[in-house]
Design a protein around this motif. Sequence first.
Motif, mmCIF file in Angstrom:
data_model
loop_
_atom_site.group_PDB
_atom_site.id
_atom_site.type_symbol
_atom_site.label_atom_id
_atom_site.label_comp_id
_atom_site.label_asym_id
_atom_site.label_seq_id
_atom_site.Cartn_x
_atom_site.Cartn_y
_atom_site.Cartn_z
ATOM 1 N N ALA A 341 0.828 -1.207 0.000
ATOM 2 C CA ALA A 341 0.000 0.000 0.000
ATOM 3 C C ALA A 341 0.861 1.255 0.000
ATOM 4 C CB ALA A 341 -0.930 -0.005 1.213
ATOM 5 N N SER A 342 1.930 1.237 0.786
ATOM 6 C CA SER A 342 2.815 2.401 0.867
ATOM 7 C C SER A 342 3.490 2.679 -0.469
ATOM 8 C CB SER A 342 3.865 2.168 1.957
ATOM 9 O OG SER A 342 4.721 3.267 2.074
ATOM 10 N N ARG A 343 3.858 1.607 -1.183
ATOM 11 C CA ARG A 343 4.520 1.773 -2.478
ATOM 12 C C ARG A 343 3.539 2.137 -3.595
ATOM 13 N NH1 ARG A 343 6.345 -3.398 -1.426
ATOM 14 N NH2 ARG A 343 5.206 -4.079 -3.280
ATOM 15 N N THR A 344 2.325 1.635 -3.507
ATOM 16 C CA THR A 344 1.396 1.698 -4.628
ATOM 17 C C THR A 344 0.565 2.972 -4.663
ATOM 18 O OG1 THR A 344 1.252 -0.717 -4.591
ATOM 19 C CG2 THR A 344 -0.467 0.451 -5.793
ATOM 20 N N PHE A 345 0.163 3.449 -3.488
ATOM 21 C CA PHE A 345 -0.702 4.617 -3.433
ATOM 22 C C PHE A 345 0.138 5.894 -3.277
ATOM 23 C CE2 PHE A 345 -3.491 1.304 -1.282
ATOM 24 C CZ PHE A 345 -4.028 0.874 -2.490
ATOM 25 N N ALA A 346 -0.284 6.939 -3.944
ATOM 26 C CA ALA A 346 0.475 8.204 -3.926
ATOM 27 C C ALA A 346 0.180 8.980 -2.655
ATOM 28 C CB ALA A 346 0.108 9.036 -5.161
ATOM 29 N N LEU A 347 0.754 8.504 -1.549
ATOM 30 C CA LEU A 347 0.524 9.153 -0.260
ATOM 31 C C LEU A 347 1.191 10.521 -0.229
ATOM 32 C CD1 LEU A 347 1.147 6.113 2.110
ATOM 33 C CD2 LEU A 347 -1.057 7.059 1.415
ATOM 34 N N PRO A 348 0.613 11.464 0.491
ATOM 35 C CA PRO A 348 1.221 12.804 0.594
ATOM 36 C C PRO A 348 2.618 12.721 1.210
ATOM 37 C CG PRO A 348 -1.024 12.832 1.414
ATOM 38 C CD PRO A 348 -0.665 11.393 1.207
ATOM 39 N N GLU A 349 3.430 13.709 0.911
ATOM 40 C CA GLU A 349 4.767 13.761 1.492
ATOM 41 C C GLU A 349 4.675 13.803 3.013
ATOM 42 O OE1 GLU A 349 8.829 16.494 1.126
ATOM 43 O OE2 GLU A 349 7.044 16.974 -0.080
ATOM 44 N N ASP A 350 5.590 13.085 3.671
ATOM 45 C CA ASP A 350 5.635 13.003 5.136
ATOM 46 C C ASP A 350 4.454 12.228 5.709
ATOM 47 O OD1 ASP A 350 7.985 14.523 5.154
ATOM 48 O OD2 ASP A 350 6.848 16.400 5.233
ATOM 49 N N THR A 351 3.735 11.469 4.883
ATOM 50 C CA THR A 351 2.650 10.616 5.373
ATOM 51 C C THR A 351 2.971 9.180 4.997
ATOM 52 O OG1 THR A 351 0.978 12.347 5.145
ATOM 53 C CG2 THR A 351 0.189 10.084 5.266
ATOM 54 N N GLY A 352 3.261 8.384 6.012
ATOM 55 C CA GLY A 352 3.532 6.967 5.808
ATOM 56 C C GLY A 352 2.513 6.135 6.550
ATOM 57 N N ASP A 390 -16.216 -0.609 -2.882
ATOM 58 C CA ASP A 390 -16.706 0.702 -2.444
ATOM 59 C C ASP A 390 -15.715 1.822 -2.721
ATOM 60 O OD1 ASP A 390 -18.938 -0.712 -1.455
ATOM 61 O OD2 ASP A 390 -17.934 -1.025 0.460
ATOM 62 N N ILE A 391 -14.980 1.716 -3.819
ATOM 63 C CA ILE A 391 -14.083 2.790 -4.242
ATOM 64 C C ILE A 391 -14.849 3.716 -5.184
ATOM 65 C CG2 ILE A 391 -11.969 3.344 -5.514
ATOM 66 C CD1 ILE A 391 -10.831 0.692 -4.615
ATOM 67 N N THR A 392 -14.756 5.004 -4.925
ATOM 68 C CA THR A 392 -15.419 5.996 -5.764
ATOM 69 C C THR A 392 -14.386 7.007 -6.258
ATOM 70 O OG1 THR A 392 -15.897 7.619 -4.029
ATOM 71 C CG2 THR A 392 -17.453 5.771 -4.269
ATOM 72 N N ALA A 393 -14.852 7.961 -7.073
ATOM 73 C CA ALA A 393 -13.958 8.999 -7.570
ATOM 74 C C ALA A 393 -13.426 9.872 -6.452
ATOM 75 C CB ALA A 393 -14.684 9.863 -8.602
ATOM 76 N N ALA A 394 -14.110 9.855 -5.302
ATOM 77 C CA ALA A 394 -13.688 10.674 -4.167
ATOM 78 C C ALA A 394 -12.703 9.954 -3.257
ATOM 79 C CB ALA A 394 -14.911 11.106 -3.359
ATOM 80 N N THR A 395 -12.440 8.673 -3.531
ATOM 81 C CA THR A 395 -11.547 7.894 -2.676
ATOM 82 C C THR A 395 -10.092 8.274 -2.958
ATOM 83 O OG1 THR A 395 -13.101 6.035 -2.683
ATOM 84 C CG2 THR A 395 -10.845 5.589 -1.960
ATOM 85 N N GLY A 396 -9.387 8.729 -1.938
ATOM 86 C CA GLY A 396 -8.002 9.148 -2.093
ATOM 87 C C GLY A 396 -7.017 8.093 -1.626
ATOM 88 N N PRO A 397 -5.741 8.329 -1.837
ATOM 89 C CA PRO A 397 -4.714 7.343 -1.475
ATOM 90 C C PRO A 397 -4.650 7.040 0.014
ATOM 91 C CG PRO A 397 -3.711 9.438 -2.124
ATOM 92 C CD PRO A 397 -5.143 9.520 -2.497
ATOM 93 N N GLU A 398 -4.895 8.036 0.863
ATOM 94 C CA GLU A 398 -4.862 7.779 2.299
ATOM 95 C C GLU A 398 -6.001 6.859 2.724
ATOM 96 O OE1 GLU A 398 -3.677 11.370 4.799
ATOM 97 O OE2 GLU A 398 -4.132 12.313 2.874
ATOM 98 N N ALA A 399 -7.172 7.061 2.112
ATOM 99 C CA ALA A 399 -8.306 6.190 2.431
ATOM 100 C C ALA A 399 -8.034 4.763 1.969
ATOM 101 C CB ALA A 399 -9.574 6.727 1.770
ATOM 102 N N LEU A 400 -7.402 4.611 0.821
ATOM 103 C CA LEU A 400 -7.066 3.276 0.333
ATOM 104 C C LEU A 400 -6.068 2.592 1.269
ATOM 105 C CD1 LEU A 400 -6.745 4.097 -3.465
ATOM 106 C CD2 LEU A 400 -8.431 2.551 -2.446
ATOM 107 N N ALA A 401 -5.050 3.334 1.683
ATOM 108 C CA ALA A 401 -4.045 2.760 2.576
ATOM 109 C C ALA A 401 -4.650 2.375 3.919
ATOM 110 C CB ALA A 401 -2.898 3.750 2.773
#
Length: 517
Positions: A341-352, A390-401
């Motif tokens: 998940a950490s590698r695949t999703f474009a998490l914000p900088e300084d967010t692990g 339950d993934i929608t257009a509003a689902t972001g990388p942090e929610a996926l992780a």
Amino acid sequence: MARRTAPVAKSAPPVPKPDDGSEFSVPLVKAVDPLVLALDVGSTASRGSLHDAHGVPVRGYRHKIPHAFTAKSDGTSIIDPDSVVEELGTIIDVVVGSRKELIGRLKGVAIDTFASSLVGVDANRKATTPCYTYADSRATPQLAGLREQVDEPELQQLTGARLHTSYLAPRFLWLRENEPDLVADTKRWVSLGEYFHIRLLGKARAGTAVAAWTGLLNRHTGDWSDRMLDLAQIDRTKLSLIARPNQPILEVPSGVVQRWPALRDARWFAPIADGLAQNIGSGGRDASTMVTSMSTSGAMRVLVHSVPQEIPYGLWCYRIDDSRSLLGGAVNDVGRALDWASRTFALPEDTGMPEIATQPYRPDLPLLLPYLTGERSTGWAGGAQAHALDITAATGPEALARGVMEGVVLSLGRVASQLKEVAGDVERLVSTGGVSQNVPGIQQLLADYLGRETVQATFKRSTLRGTAILAQEVLAPGVEPAEAPATRTFKPKEKHREHWDRLAERYEVAYRRLIAP
């Protein structure tokens, strides 16, 4: 060099505590004899360290060599056994070498490896195959065929294990169908730990726990099961004799002592499985403690001083010796899922992942079943793949992780619910492993879901420690292991009960659909 020998039980010295709050270790001058060299072959590295009679690591005597499985999209998961043997030899060189201060004090060498490993060996004691790991799922078709032939619940009660690609019955069938030349060249099939002993000592026996993790052991007798050998189409003469934890190898080739003089008095113990080692090293030595392991893979386990007559559908029960069994369930993907998940999703900088674990609960999270390398407990769907709902257009990388992380917690929670059926309410729940150290917030999520306190084991090398403690039961009987450090407790927060109940209900529906085939 001043030293103390291991005392008899009546005059045992006080169990030592860490010198300070930062490291659980003891200097050599204060170490209580006998000393044990513990070796561990895990999914991501080989390690070694020296331990005293209390199971306390001896400061300055440890080494680690990273490695990785070779994994492919077809389910391949292998590692080069000779590379691992070379790693272990280097580790012994570094930890023991020609250190004269250890001569006469070091009385045992013990090893654990990841479970369900398999290596073919020829007449010259050389590998004919790679080492197949527990995560190799290419035997999925053979698994399906076996399930059509047998009463699987009956076999589970016999061996303590379900039919699964992690175990050896379908793997042996896959090898016969897909690698007949390798099978023809193989005179003996061994675990990775046994292969290390064969290459170094010229002889090897399978520890009872290693044999149990193959799925081929009769858990009631402690011997290979004729029924399972027939199903696997493997002759028992192709397998090692089985050794209990108290049956070490006493005589070793002279070349071993010439290379490492400090090992001249050492007994070499039969390999054990890393799950057993981690449980013991974290303080789970009886049924009062449930240990949650969160490393590359994960598990929840309870060590019981019995051979349970009935095992719940989703669990395994591995025989350790004549009086002990390890009851629990495992999931393939914990740290592996978080790393992905950490590698695949474009998490914000300084967010692990540590920051993801402490974010507020959200009702709009997607549902993720994190089965990247198949599923073991509790459904035993070896060919299962990860699913996201339950993934929608509003689902972001942090929610996926965060969805992946909560999926990991739910998969562990399924195991905990079935363990409760057999072990009841244990006195304490301990979390251990690299994920619990590096992403401590996941323990709060687990506490919230289970509705009970979890204690974080702050000692990072619990598997090595458990391997040493099991050997010390033979070398220093009556000497109590030191209490493993555990400094942080996570209390459940009732306000999150509704979130987890709702999520668990959604997860159950999706899970049933996933494993139905």
